[in-house]
Write an enzyme that holds these catalytic residues in place. Sequence first.
Site, PDB file in Angstrom:
ATOM      1  CG  ASP A  49       1.043  -7.057  -3.970  1.00 32.54           C
ATOM      2  OD1 ASP A  49       1.885  -6.217  -4.340  1.00 32.54           O
ATOM      3  OD2 ASP A  49      -0.120  -6.763  -3.617  1.00 32.54           O
TER       4      ASP A  49
ATOM      5  CG  MET B  48       4.911 -10.644  -1.292  1.00 30.78           C
ATOM      6  SD  MET B  48       4.188 -10.203   0.298  1.00 30.78           S
ATOM      7  CE  MET B  48       3.096  -8.851  -0.211  1.00 30.78           C
TER       8      MET B  48
ATOM      9  CG  MET C  75       6.880  -0.148  -1.832  1.00 31.00           C
ATOM     10  SD  MET C  75       5.384  -0.921  -2.490  1.00 31.00           S
ATOM     11  CE  MET C  75       4.513  -1.368  -0.985  1.00 31.00           C
TER      12      MET C  75
ATOM     13  N   GLY D 151       5.035  -6.223   2.254  1.00 27.35           N
ATOM     14  CA  GLY D 151       4.929  -7.544   2.880  1.00 27.35           C
ATOM     15  C   GLY D 151       3.498  -7.903   3.234  1.00 27.35           C
ATOM     16  CG  PHE D 152       2.345  -8.253   6.143  1.00 32.57           C
ATOM     17  CD1 PHE D 152       2.025  -9.603   6.236  1.00 32.57           C
ATOM     18  CD2 PHE D 152       3.621  -7.840   6.500  1.00 32.57           C
ATOM     19  CE1 PHE D 152       2.963 -10.524   6.697  1.00 32.57           C
ATOM     20  CE2 PHE D 152       4.572  -8.755   6.961  1.00 32.57           C
ATOM     21  CZ  PHE D 152       4.235 -10.106   7.060  1.00 32.57           C
ATOM     22  N   GLY D 153      -0.867  -6.532   3.426  1.00 32.15           N
ATOM     23  CA  GLY D 153      -1.942  -5.583   3.175  1.00 32.15           C
ATOM     24  C   GLY D 153      -2.420  -5.017   4.509  1.00 32.15           C
ATOM     25  N   GLY D 154      -3.267  -4.002   4.418  1.00 31.72           N
ATOM     26  CA  GLY D 154      -3.921  -3.501   5.618  1.00 31.72           C
ATOM     27  C   GLY D 154      -3.087  -2.617   6.527  1.00 31.72           C
TER      28      GLY D 154
ATOM     29  N   GLY E  79       0.050   0.969  -0.834  1.00 31.74           N
ATOM     30  CA  GLY E  79       0.059   0.740   0.603  1.00 31.74           C
ATOM     31  C   GLY E  79      -0.777   1.761   1.355  1.00 31.74           C
TER      32      GLY E  79
ATOM     33  N   GLY F 258      -5.755  -2.524  -1.787  1.00 33.31           N
ATOM     34  CA  GLY F 258      -6.158  -3.890  -1.448  1.00 33.31           C
ATOM     35  C   GLY F 258      -7.356  -3.886  -0.531  1.00 33.31           C
TER      36      GLY F 258
HETATM   37  C1  DX5 Z   1       2.145  -4.649   0.219  1.00 28.13           C
HETATM   38  C2  DX5 Z   1       1.669  -4.848  -1.199  1.00 28.13           C
HETATM   39  C3  DX5 Z   1       0.446  -4.084  -1.474  1.00 28.13           C
HETATM   40  C4  DX5 Z   1      -0.740  -4.458  -0.612  1.00 28.13           C
HETATM   41  C5  DX5 Z   1      -1.538  -3.202  -0.384  1.00 28.13           C
HETATM   42  O1  DX5 Z   1       3.390  -5.205   0.369  1.00 28.13           O
HETATM   43  O2  DX5 Z   1       2.658  -4.433  -2.123  1.00 28.13           O
HETATM   44  O3  DX5 Z   1       0.105  -4.129  -2.856  1.00 28.13           O
HETATM   45  O4  DX5 Z   1      -1.551  -5.434  -1.167  1.00 28.13           O
HETATM   46  O5  DX5 Z   1      -2.569  -3.474   0.498  1.00 28.13           O
HETATM   47  P1  DX5 Z   1      -3.418  -2.298   1.179  1.00 28.13           P
HETATM   48  O6  DX5 Z   1      -4.048  -1.508   0.091  1.00 28.13           O
HETATM   49  O7  DX5 Z   1      -4.403  -3.045   2.029  1.00 28.13           O
HETATM   50  O8  DX5 Z   1      -2.453  -1.468   1.987  1.00 28.13           O
HETATM   51 ZN    ZN Z   2       2.068  -4.210  -4.322  1.00 27.89          ZN
END
Ligand code: DX5
Ligand code: ZN
Length: 222
Positions: free
Chosen positions: A36, A38, A138, A143-146, A177, A198
């Site tokens: 990823d 960013m 998406m 922007g963020f995991g979790g 996501g 993730g």
């Molecule tokens: C979010 C990223 C994802 C992220 C997914 O903006 O594009 O690839 O790492 O993380 P999880 O699986 O924890 O939602």
């Molecule tokens: Zn991604």
Amino acid sequence: MKLARIAPSLLSSDLGRLREQVEAALAGGAEWLHVDVMDGRFVPNLTFGAPLIRALRRFTDAPLDVHLMVVEPEQYIAEYADLGVSVFTFHPEATVHVQRHLAAIRERGMRAGLSLNPASPLALVEEVVPELDLLLLMSVNPGFGGQSYLPATTGKIRRARALLDRAGSPAALEVDGGITVETIGEAWAAGADTFVAGTAVFGQQDIGAAVAALQRRCMERA
Ligand code: DX5
Ligand code: ZN
């Protein structure tokens, strides 16, 4: 039977133990590694780019599935091709001449992917379906995991599957996501074949087992 393709997102990995964690994910059946990128502009977060890709290439041949959440992603096409990136996916919301960039990605020998934010309609990719090797939906705002899987994604996956099938497109249909053992079955049943995960992989004690568990969930729904 076709297996679900799992692409663990390195965003949730422990970068201090990158090699060990990547090897565990691959041993568990992960097919691609999701990177990823960013820029703090297209999304409100900064991550990594070429240096991490270079580091990965020193110890693995696994296909690198690079997801660019940056404005003007076209500026990285040549560099990432030279680094050995396999899949170059960008957001049509982040640039202007989408068709030209898709062609440039393929010309450089990479697979060309487009990714859509949750609020972006499939119509944004309709005119370029024949030039796509991958469509990434998406299932969270990037922007963020979790974050949690947005339930409206499931209907969008179904419509994307129909769009690709109607065009006779062999493109991969990827979801990113909030993919966990609870949500992956639904996304697979709707027609996705490639899953970014993730937290559900690198947030677990046994990384290899976590990959296998995701794959198993899909097979149970097959
Ligand atoms: C979010 C990223 C994802 C992220 C997914 O903006 O594009 O690839 O790492 O993380 P999880 O699986 O924890 O939602
Ligand atoms: Zn991604």
